[in-house]
Design an enzyme around this catalytic site. Structure first.
Site, short mmCIF file in Angstrom:
data_model
loop_
_atom_site.label_atom_id
_atom_site.label_comp_id
_atom_site.label_asym_id
_atom_site.label_seq_id
_atom_site.Cartn_x
_atom_site.Cartn_y
_atom_site.Cartn_z
N ARG A 124 30.01 -8.42 20.95
CA ARG A 124 29.80 -9.47 20.31
C ARG A 124 30.69 -9.81 18.98
O ARG A 124 30.19 -10.23 18.49
CB ARG A 124 28.94 -9.79 19.83
N LYS A 146 44.08 -16.08 14.95
CA LYS A 146 43.90 -16.57 16.57
C LYS A 146 44.25 -15.46 17.90
O LYS A 146 45.11 -14.56 17.00
CB LYS A 146 44.93 -17.49 17.02
N GLU A 188 60.29 -18.16 13.97
CA GLU A 188 59.32 -18.34 13.66
C GLU A 188 58.85 -19.23 12.23
O GLU A 188 58.64 -20.33 11.79
CB GLU A 188 57.78 -17.81 13.21
N LYS A 230 51.78 -20.77 6.69
CA LYS A 230 51.01 -20.62 7.29
C LYS A 230 49.51 -20.64 7.31
O LYS A 230 48.44 -21.04 7.70
CB LYS A 230 51.07 -19.20 8.50
N GLU A 240 41.87 -24.75 14.54
CA GLU A 240 42.46 -26.50 14.87
C GLU A 240 42.36 -27.83 15.25
O GLU A 240 41.64 -28.15 16.38
CB GLU A 240 43.75 -25.15 15.70
N ARG A 244 45.75 -27.95 11.81
CA ARG A 244 46.96 -26.50 12.57
C ARG A 244 47.70 -26.96 13.83
O ARG A 244 48.69 -26.33 13.79
CB ARG A 244 45.72 -25.90 12.95
N ASN A 248 51.88 -25.66 16.57
CA ASN A 248 52.34 -25.77 17.83
C ASN A 248 53.83 -26.03 18.25
O ASN A 248 54.28 -25.55 19.18
CB ASN A 248 51.83 -26.03 18.34
N HIS A 251 56.22 -24.89 20.69
CA HIS A 251 55.65 -24.10 21.39
C HIS A 251 55.28 -24.73 22.60
O HIS A 251 55.13 -24.35 23.99
CB HIS A 251 54.48 -23.45 20.73
N HIS A 255 56.72 -21.98 25.54
CA HIS A 255 56.01 -21.63 26.26
C HIS A 255 55.77 -21.74 27.58
O HIS A 255 55.68 -20.37 28.11
CB HIS A 255 53.98 -21.34 25.49
N HIS A 267 59.54 -14.35 23.36
CA HIS A 267 58.87 -14.94 22.49
C HIS A 267 59.91 -16.51 21.73
O HIS A 267 59.38 -17.20 22.06
CB HIS A 267 56.80 -14.66 22.17
#
Length: 365
Positions: A124, A146, A188, A230, A240, A244, A248, A251, A255, A267
């Protein structure tokens, strides 16, 4: 050496950027792990073949900490699956790591995503430290907390927010990084300039016009400036819930191309195409003008990145937008750049989005 603070209360940490001597890097990691019961190192399995720094670092850490074990992960994006994550968690348990352990992820963005997610879910949640070794991982994947693995339906659909104890961007790893990987990472950096730092974009624009081959000093500055962008966004909206989402930009379509095409794109290459798609869509909707599309395409081309969206987009590729994380019912939150350094978020109906992208590209064929 640059130390950039990530101020998130009890989850605060630093992103440290510089050219490390191995002993100094081992000392810094060991200092963070000194109160932990053991260090579990997860490393991209292909990395030691390209950089002897990895084995030297692991050996140095073994002299500084009482319990250090290392596991080679499946290389690249193939490690971001549930089956690979299960293998890692089984190894952590069989190796005797308890809740006082700390995970060190060494590699590109896929490795840091996998390592961070393993740390987030094992028992956990245990501590983690990230050592990104690619430009893309340094400016994007390792910063912000993330973590995720992929599903067949799409990228990063299962994950958790889990901030690391620290991030070390050792620029010496870039010396053995292929030019294609450097270019992919710069996608990026260009995005960071577009969404929040006009001077950064303008420096990339001017410096690549003089010489598209970037020097060590240029890369270090671009990395630091991009990470600052960032960090600022993450610290204002860690999970987000609002702002935030601007990270994206590019993306949504990027993606879809990365997941749905057979071109074997990195990517950053898919993001490059996604940036062009977002700007062209913005132009078609009257949000940004054509000059921003042209300037961005010129910069990306000089960096060696693809901009030929018409050769990568079709109905099957765009179907992957249906499982995008930003989807809400039958609409998706789409990020636009009205002007350099500014963003606008609008909800667009999925059929409308896909139809407009297809219409734009069919008109060019």
């Amino acid at each position: 050496m640059q130390r950039l603070p990530v101020s998130l209360g009890d989850r605060s940490h630093e992103v440290v950027i510089g050219h490390f001597e191995i002993d100094a890097l081992a000392d810094a990691i060991a200092a963070l792990a000194a109160k932990n019961s053991g260090l579990a190192i997860l490393v991209d399995g292909a990395l030691p073949k390209h950089s002897p720094r990895v084995e030297t670092l692991v050996a140095a850490l073994r002299t500084r900490l009482p319990k250090v074990e290392a596991l080679a992960l499946t290389s690249g994006e193939r490690c971001k699956t549930f089956s690979e994550l299960e293998k890692t968690c089984e190894w952590l348990a069989q190796s005797g790591f308890d809740r006082g352990a700390i995970v060190l992820g060494i590699g590109g963005g896929a490795t840091t995503d996998h390592s961070g997610f393993a740390a987030a879910v094992y028992l956990r949640g245990v501590d983690s430290v990230l050592l990104p070794t690619t430009l893309l991982a340094m400016v994007d994947a390792s910063v912000g907390g993330k973590t995720a693995v992929d599903l067949n339906a799409g990228k990063n659909l299962v994950g958790a927010f889990h901030q690391p104890r620290g991030v070390f961007c050792d620029l010496n790893f870039l010396d053995t990084l292929p030019a294609r990987e450097i270019a992919a990472g710069m996608a990026e950096v260009v995005k960071a300039g577009l969404i929040a730092d006009a001077p950064l974009f303008e420096r990339i624009e001017a410096e690549t016009l003089v010489n598209p081959e970037l020097s060590r000093a240029q890369l270090e500055r671009f990395i630091a400036d991009s990470v600052r962008v960032k960090i600022a966004v993450v610290c204002s909206d860690e999970r987000e819930s609002a702002g935030r989402a601007i990270l994206n930009f590019g993306h949504t379509v990027g993606h879809a191309i990365e997941t749905g095409s057979d071109y074997g794109l990195l990517h950053g290459e898919a993001v490059s195409l996604g940036l062009i798609a977002a700007l062209k869509l913005g132009q078609a909707m009257g949000i940004n003008d054509a000059s921003l599309v042209a300037r961005t395409a010129a910069v990306l081309l000089r960096l060696g990145l693809p901009t030929d969206l018409e050769n990568h987009v079709d109905e099957e590729v765009l179907s992957h937008i249906d499982v995008d994380k930003k989807r809400r019912s039958n609409a998706i939150r789409f990020v636009f750049v009205p002007r350099l350094g500014e963003t606008l978020i609008r909800d667009i109906e999925l059929p409308q989005l896909k139809q407009q992208v297809l219409a734009m590209e069919r008109s060019r064929r």
